[in-house]
Design an enzyme around this catalytic site. Structure first.
Site, PDB file in Angstrom:
ATOM      1  N   GLU A 141      54.401   6.816  39.952  1.00 31.48           N
ATOM      2  CA  GLU A 141      52.418   6.112  40.111  1.00 31.48           C
ATOM      3  C   GLU A 141      51.750   6.499  41.126  1.00 31.48           C
ATOM      4  O   GLU A 141      52.649   7.051  42.624  1.00 31.48           O
ATOM      5  CB  GLU A 141      52.963   5.100  39.998  1.00 31.48           C
ATOM      6  CG  GLU A 141      51.901   4.088  39.617  1.00 31.48           C
ATOM      7  CD  GLU A 141      51.577   2.558  39.473  1.00 31.48           C
ATOM      8  OE1 GLU A 141      50.687   1.725  38.935  1.00 31.48           O
ATOM      9  OE2 GLU A 141      52.717   1.615  40.372  1.00 31.48           O
ATOM     10  N   LYS A 162      47.862   2.048  32.089  1.00 29.31           N
ATOM     11  CA  LYS A 162      47.988   0.812  32.985  1.00 29.31           C
ATOM     12  C   LYS A 162      47.676  -0.446  31.776  1.00 29.31           C
ATOM     13  O   LYS A 162      46.534  -0.402  32.351  1.00 29.31           O
ATOM     14  CB  LYS A 162      48.701   0.461  34.052  1.00 29.31           C
ATOM     15  CG  LYS A 162      49.484  -0.392  35.117  1.00 29.31           C
ATOM     16  CD  LYS A 162      49.759  -0.119  36.440  1.00 29.31           C
ATOM     17  CE  LYS A 162      50.419  -1.048  36.906  1.00 29.31           C
ATOM     18  NZ  LYS A 162      50.421  -1.089  38.669  1.00 29.31           N
ATOM     19  N   CYS A 173      55.492   0.438  36.483  1.00 30.53           N
ATOM     20  CA  CYS A 173      55.173  -0.514  37.490  1.00 30.53           C
ATOM     21  C   CYS A 173      55.493  -1.452  37.050  1.00 30.53           C
ATOM     22  O   CYS A 173      56.437  -1.693  36.992  1.00 30.53           O
ATOM     23  CB  CYS A 173      54.246  -0.065  38.840  1.00 30.53           C
ATOM     24  SG  CYS A 173      55.022  -0.269  40.174  1.00 30.53           S
TER      25      CYS A 173
END
Length: 458
Positions: free
Chosen positions: A55, A154, A187
């Site tokens: 990321e 995300k 993440c």
């Protein structure tokens, strides 16, 4: 199959809040993409069929909403099935996507990367931001012919003021000829039910690609520690790529199976690291965590009960008891959760260990409900040091740890000296308690914990 992940030390903008033009933004991103290109070639040479990049690896971080704009590519969710390398002229502002697509095509490798994307929206859309566009933290996946096969935006942003979240989470997967379906998230997503857990459950996924920019936090949330626990808990393979910025506490990537891992964690030196490993395709659920029997789930009354004390760990107020002597049976409770420990160690070292419990809402750097039973090495010999970040230990402890957890989502953590990983001998449910047991860790014990996530109470 053979997988690769690259831990990348990204070349960062010296002033991320400054407004620059697209040409300058492309120049900076191009320097990171040059490194990506070298790594794709190296991975392909080693036989890798898929490579995952971290990321924020291409554009960096700490942007504002307006300062990141020149770094964003134009990618629609519906663009899947487009081949940017072969049809570069279809859309404007797709230079980064084109380059990634060409890397995949030239090296005949599946490629997963993270970048910033933009998407215009109409003011009739109630979620459309005031500036008339969405900005997403996006993962893209390319097939080995350069075709864009998946995009994922995300869902659980971590203080990312430059980006928007869609009202509904993306459930993103793509198919490969060598390992079937891969799921994809990013993440902070790994700590939440949506979309990570739901994606795995709904599609019965066994392979996950996971770009991350993770700041390590010991004792319970070091990157490699939690990535491994996730692979074990869900019986999946995870290809996890982190960025490498030791000054920010960022390192820790790996290729994980439920029983073996190939990791990189390095807080000392600079530069990137390519990990390539051959791992088995997980096809069906084998009963990894079931039917193994722990010892007695009972703790005898003891005249000299060790003292209970409180200390902060991971910004949460844990209730602890010290782990003294060569062997013993301990229990410690908070709210509805009771944790139990049977332990013995052949050699007594001058290190203090403690058994801690926390059952409550975690509220720092995100809000989420945790149930945790943790055996940790303390920072020193006084109780107030329990919960501190510790990286080295010498004590070898045989233990069995269990708790009456209220959630089925338990992440078994087992971290050893030097931030290395070990695997439990047994774990699973018995008599409404979840347990983990280990005889003889490979090196000194830092953390053995059951990290439960009670999603409904977030």
């Amino acid at each position: 199959y053979v997988a690769a992940v690259y831990e990348h030390e990204s070349i960062l903008s010296l002033n991320p809040t400054a407004l620059v033009d697209r040409r300058s933004a492309l120049e900076l991103m191009g320097r990171n993409l040059d490194i990506y290109e070298q790594q794709v070639v190296a991975a392909a040479r080693q036989g890798a069929q898929i490579i995952v990049f971290p990321e924020d690896g291409i554009h960096g971080f700490n942007f504002t909403r307006s300062s990141i704009y020149p770094y964003l590519d134009f990618v629609l969710h519906s663009h899947s099935g487009w081949n940017p390398c072969r049809e570069p002229y279809l859309f404007n502002d797709t230079e980064v996507i084109q380059r990634l697509s060409c890397m995949a095509l030239k090296n005949k490798i599946f490629l997963v990367a993270n970048l910033g994307t933009k998407q215009p929206c109409e003011h009739t859309d109630p979620h459309c931001p005031p500036d008339g566009r969405y900005q997403f933290n996006t993962n893209v996946a390319f097939a080995d012919d350069g075709m864009l096969v998946a995009t994922y935006r995300k869902h659980n942003l971590y203080f990312e003021f430059a980006f928007d979240t869609r009202p509904e989470p993306d459930y993103t997967l793509f198919d490969t000829p060598f390992a079937g379906k891969f799921g994809m998230f990013t993440c902070f997503d790994i700590l939440f039910f949506e979309p990570a857990v739901n994606l795995i459950r709904q599609y019965n996924l066994k392979q996950i690609v996971y770009p991350t920019a993770w700041m390590n936090q010991l004792p319970l949330l070091s990157a490699v520690e939690f990535q491994q626990a996730f692979a074990t808990a869900f019986n999946v393979n995870i290809l996890a790529a982190n960025i490498h910025h030791p000054t920010l506490g960022m390192t820790g990537s790996g290729i994980y199976t439920p029983v073996k891992s190939f990791i990189y964690h390095n807080m000392e030196s600079y530069g990137g690291k390519l990990i390539v490993a051959e791992i088995p395709v997980i096809t069906t659920d084998h009963e990894t965590n079931l039917g193994k029997t722990p010892g007695r789930v009972s703790v005898k009354g003891n005249a000299q009960l060790p003292p209970i004390f409180y200390a902060e760990m991971m910004y949460d107020n844990f209730t602890f008891v010290p782990v003294w002597g060569g062997k013993g049976e301990l229990q410690v409770c908070a709210n509805t959760l009771c944790c139990y420990l049977n332990y013995q160690r052949a050699v007594l070292t001058d290190e203090l260990y403690a058994l801690g419990v926390f059952d409550g809402l975690h509220t720092v750097h995100g809000t989420y409900y945790v149930q945790a039973c943790a055996l940790v090495k303390c920072g020193g010999l006084s109780f107030s040091t329990c919960g501190q970040e510790v990286t080295d230990a010498t004590a070898l402890i045989d233990f069995q740890l269990w708790g009456n957890m209220s959630t089925p989502y338990i992440f078994p953590l087992l971290l050893t000296s030097g931030i290395t990983l070990d695997f439990a001998d047994h774990m699973g449910w018995k008599n409404n308690h979840y347990f983990i047991s280990k005889n003889r860790t490979s090196s000194g014990l830092l953390t053995a914990a059951l990290y439960g996530r009670w999603y409904e109470k977030d």
